[in-house]
Design an enzyme around this catalytic site. Structure first.
Site, short mmCIF file in Angstrom:
data_model
loop_
_atom_site.label_atom_id
_atom_site.label_comp_id
_atom_site.label_asym_id
_atom_site.label_seq_id
_atom_site.Cartn_x
_atom_site.Cartn_y
_atom_site.Cartn_z
CG HIS A 61 -1.68 -1.23 1.46
ND1 HIS A 61 -2.60 -1.72 0.56
CD2 HIS A 61 -1.67 -2.11 2.49
CE1 HIS A 61 -3.14 -2.84 1.04
NE2 HIS A 61 -2.58 -3.10 2.20
CD GLN A 64 -1.11 1.39 4.71
OE1 GLN A 64 -0.39 0.61 5.31
NE2 GLN A 64 -2.37 1.10 4.42
CE1 TYR A 128 -6.81 1.64 1.77
CE2 TYR A 128 -5.55 -0.33 1.23
CZ TYR A 128 -5.83 0.72 2.09
OH TYR A 128 -5.12 0.85 3.25
CG HIS A 212 -9.90 -4.41 1.65
ND1 HIS A 212 -10.23 -4.90 2.90
CD2 HIS A 212 -8.86 -3.57 1.83
CE1 HIS A 212 -9.43 -4.35 3.80
NE2 HIS A 212 -8.59 -3.54 3.18
NE ARG A 215 -11.77 -5.70 7.67
CZ ARG A 215 -10.52 -6.08 7.56
NH1 ARG A 215 -10.22 -7.37 7.61
NH2 ARG A 215 -9.54 -5.20 7.40
CG HIS A 238 -5.95 -7.43 3.02
ND1 HIS A 238 -6.51 -6.22 2.67
CD2 HIS A 238 -4.62 -7.25 2.93
CE1 HIS A 238 -5.57 -5.35 2.39
NE2 HIS A 238 -4.40 -5.95 2.54
CD GLU A 241 -3.75 -7.72 8.46
OE1 GLU A 241 -2.80 -6.97 8.74
OE2 GLU A 241 -4.66 -7.41 7.66
CG HIS A 275 -1.87 -10.21 6.13
ND1 HIS A 275 -0.59 -9.71 6.29
CD2 HIS A 275 -2.61 -9.17 5.66
CE1 HIS A 275 -0.56 -8.44 5.94
NE2 HIS A 275 -1.78 -8.09 5.55
CG ASP A 326 0.81 -4.75 4.61
OD1 ASP A 326 0.11 -3.88 4.07
OD2 ASP A 326 0.35 -5.54 5.45
#
Length: 460
Positions: A61, A64, A128, A212, A215, A238, A241, A275, A326
């Site tokens: 990502h 980040q 994203y 993603h 969830r 993902h 995780e 993960h 990540d």
């Protein structure tokens, strides 16, 4: 037709192991053409002592990177609500709401230059932030993805772009929170972005798809994209995780995340399960048998307090894995692989965990396995010094004391487990030298743009 470019390696790490006196040739498109073992160094051709394939960073990502070091303060209520992934996520959301496409490009270029200097030659971008600060799609829906791809071109790194499907705040199709507005996408949004990026595909670029998580994307939505996705494109997600995610999935579906995924979808070798930290033995066996890649990000998983993947059991079952940086608290494949192994040693209270009956040297097993898993997850011709693969390679600093007099079978052990100096001297990516003498060819200009961006963001 132009003549091929060449490099002579006294020692080269080939798929079958280290080999001596290897002449490598690549064409103008950046593909390796041939390798000649037992060759003599031709006049005028550069000679390197140790050459190995560049590593694949299978989970990133990029934005980040600018958060580095800014989330390392405990909350005020640590006795009642200890910090975790979920508290870190709230800080990340606040940051993500401010960033512009231009700033995203500057941050990504800095990150990718750092990745190259440390030995990554390819990255899979799990992308994203698709909307503007008000939550509206840009006039060009792929605008932010295009800016990250531009950063890859500036730095010279290869990329697999993975537009993210992100529709819900939690299991049971909970509505997104206000701070998640920039991430919002449905199946049609993602397919529009994938289509818009199609002309950019080539030797250095692939485009796949990333729901993603279970969830944040429903099975129905995931199926809709998969049905329209061109065959063979990589799919990343993902999964499992955090323990909280596992509990929520059990509450809603009666199944653990990996179990639920396999029951609902056709999961095969084009999938990368990122993960997969909290998996049970049956899930480990199922993952290995299906041919997926486990996308492991040890420095981020440690930074967030997520837990440890059962690596030894996965290797024993024939599983495939790769590494990613990540959240980019580290940009070094050495640190990822070192802590992948060290985490297992601490948990199991034993040494030399990541080995197979065929490869007893931990460094070689880790590097070669991560190359193979990373190449599969990227969906590109990577991960090996072999004809037809991209000309992505690293030249180690043979003058460094850590490599002085080291037997060839111990070179990767020294690289991964001895000291903290970066032993990558030169980096070739897609047939172009991007790092020379430890410096990226555009290091100063990229760093200047990054510094300006940080000043802007920290003034908000």
């Amino acid at each position: 037709m132009s003549s091929p470019s060449r490099l002579f390696a006294r020692h080269a790490l080939l798929p079958q192991g280290w080999r001596r006196d290897v002449l490598l040739e690549w064409d103008a498109a950046g593909d390796l053409m041939q390798l000649k073992e037992g060759a003599a160094p031709p006049a005028g051709v550069e000679v390197a002592q140790y050459v190995l394939p560049g590593m694949v960073n299978l989970h990133s990502h990029a934005f980040q990177r600018a958060l580095g070091g800014m989330t390392e303060k405990a909350g005020d209520d640590i006795h009642h609500a200890p910090d975790s992934f979920w508290t870190w996520r709230e800080l990340m959301y606040r940051f993500a709401r401010q960033i512009t496409p231009g700033q995203m490009e500057a941050i990504a270029a800095q990150l990718f230059a750092e990745c190259l200097r440390h030995g990554y030659t390819a990255v899979c971008e799990f992308h994203y932030i698709l909307r503007d600060a008000a939550g509206a799609l840009y006039a060009r829906p792929a605008q932010t993805a295009e800016r990250v791809l531009q950063a890859a071109r500036i730095s010279g790194i290869g990329m697999t772009m993975l537009p993210v499907l992100y529709s819900h705040a939690g299991f049971g199709e909970q509505p997104l929170k206000a701070e998640q507005a920039r991430f919002r996408s449905d199946a049609n949004d993602v397919l529009r972005i994938i289509e818009a990026l199609a002309p950019l595909r080539g030797g250095q670029v692939e485009v796949g798809f990333a729901p993603h998580s279970l969830r944040a994307a429903s099975v129905t939505q995931i199926r809709q994209v998969l049905d329209a996705l061109p065959a063979g494109r990589p799919v990343h997600i993902h999964i499992a995780e955090q323990q909280g995610e596992v509990r929520q999935c059990l509450d809603v579906s009666g199944r653990r995340p990996v179990q639920y995924l396999y029951e609902q979808l056709d999961v095969d070798a084009r999938w990368c399960l990122v993960h997969a930290t909290h998996v049970q033995p049956g899930e480990v066996a199922q993952m290995a048998a299906s041919g997926v890649v486990a996308g492991l990000c040890p420095t981020t998983e440690a930074n967030l307090g997520d837990g440890l993947f059962p690596l030894a059991e996965f290797i024993a079952a024939g599983g495939r894995f790769g590494i990613g940086s990540d959240s980019h608290v580290s940009q070094s494949p050495v640190e990822e692989l070192r802590w992948l192994e060290y985490g297992q040693r601490l948990q199991r209270q034993q040494r030399n965990v990541a080995v197979t009956p065929a490869e007893r040297h931990v460094g070689d097993c880790l590097w070669q396995s991560a190359l193979q898993g990373g190449a599969q997850a990227a969906g590109r011709k990577l991960g090996a010094l072999a004809p037809g693969c991209r000309a992505d390679l690293l030249v180690l600093d043979d003058a460094h004391v850590n490599l002085c007099g080291v037997a060839i079978e111990d070179v990767l052990g020294s690289v991964l487990f001895c000291g903290n100096d970066n032993l990558v001297r030169d980096v070739l990516c897609g047939g172009q030298w991007q790092v020379r003498g430890g410096r990226h060819v555009a290091q100063d200009a990229i760093a200047a743009a990054y510094k300006r961006t940080l000043a802007q963001l920290r003034a908000l």
